[in-house]
Design an enzyme around this catalytic site. Sequence first.
Site, short mmCIF file in Angstrom:
data_model
loop_
_atom_site.label_atom_id
_atom_site.label_comp_id
_atom_site.label_asym_id
_atom_site.label_seq_id
_atom_site.Cartn_x
_atom_site.Cartn_y
_atom_site.Cartn_z
CG ASP A 141 -0.24 -0.02 2.55
OD1 ASP A 141 0.74 -0.76 2.69
OD2 ASP A 141 -0.67 0.72 3.46
CD GLU A 191 4.03 0.64 6.99
OE1 GLU A 191 4.72 0.91 7.99
OE2 GLU A 191 3.75 1.49 6.12
ZN LIG Z 1 6.66 2.13 4.13
#
Ligand SMILES: [Zn+2]
Length: 358
Positions: free
Chosen positions: A76, A130
């Site tokens: 992401d 994340e």
């Molecule tokens: Zn990162």
Amino acid sequence: MSSPNTPLDLSLDGGALTALLVDLPSVSGDEQALADAVEAALRELPHLTVDRFGNNVVARTDLGRAERVLLAGHLDTVPIADNLPSRVEGDLLYGCGTSDMKSGVAVQLRLAATLAEPNHDLTFVFYDCEEIEASRNGLGRLAAERPDWLAADFAVLMEPSGAVVEGGCQGTLRADVVLTGTRAHSARSWLGDNAVHKAVEVLRRLSDYAPRRVVIDGLEYREGLNATRIDGGVAGNVIPDECRVHVNFRYAPDRSEEEAAAHVHEVFAGFEVTVTDTAPGALPGLDRPAAQAFLAAVGGEPRAKFGWTDVARFSALGIPAVNYGPGDPNLAHKRDEHCSLTAIAEVEARLRAWLTGA
Ligand SMILES: [Zn+2]
């Protein structure tokens, strides 16, 4: 190596592959198209076993080698900031996710595609979410629900580190030092007991505090204990009966969470201390054989990681881990985010030398 099943051509060089990944947007929570493409590209490779859990993809070799090395990266990105599609200017590739961390993911994919006979068994982890709240972090969910997929002797998290090895990470603890008194009218202050005045002693201990420096596996960690905020006061004519000094302790990874909390309680002995938030550090683990070979192959002076990163999740599983990736950490999340094409090629070459050397 491209096929009708995936838009990803893993025979492209790392820079061109990074551009392909960047042009497949994958803002946190919206990683499915990219996870599908990564999974499809990996399933074309006969030397890998591929598993999928949500938008997390894990591929591994099973060659019976003595040690297993894990390479991890998140799919992401932070929200796009008018910085797609990607573009090249000289040696720099611009676009959302170039540095954090699709260049690292491109290197993972290149190694996955081309290392059929590595000297260690390899696990490649691609995970989602994340960049947002920790409860949705794909690596955290894998650790909780598929921990066997993460089994390894050493892990490399390919977050941007400027192609320098950053070992472990520091832990962080937040606490409130709570001061109490007796409320009264300020015209008759002798009837009260001023809680804000009691902060003086807390602040004195903080300003006198000598933070520790400690060398672990050759890396120097610098601790810090600081007030980050003070809350207190009721009104302009009231002696306050409560004051809170918020403190943040950033500690070296040779302390456990419990030891860090005990230390903070000791510094503020005699005061009420409430721990509000804590996350453990991660030891660099540079004394392990896999790590030693890694350092010899990638070269350069490793440095300590001062922020908190997902390497701590590996540490919690007993797996030593380092940060090492081609991106520049100072450019992550910026509108003009970019990555050096030379750095991408260099990181791939060094990891290849490590994973194929004698
Ligand atoms: Zn990162």
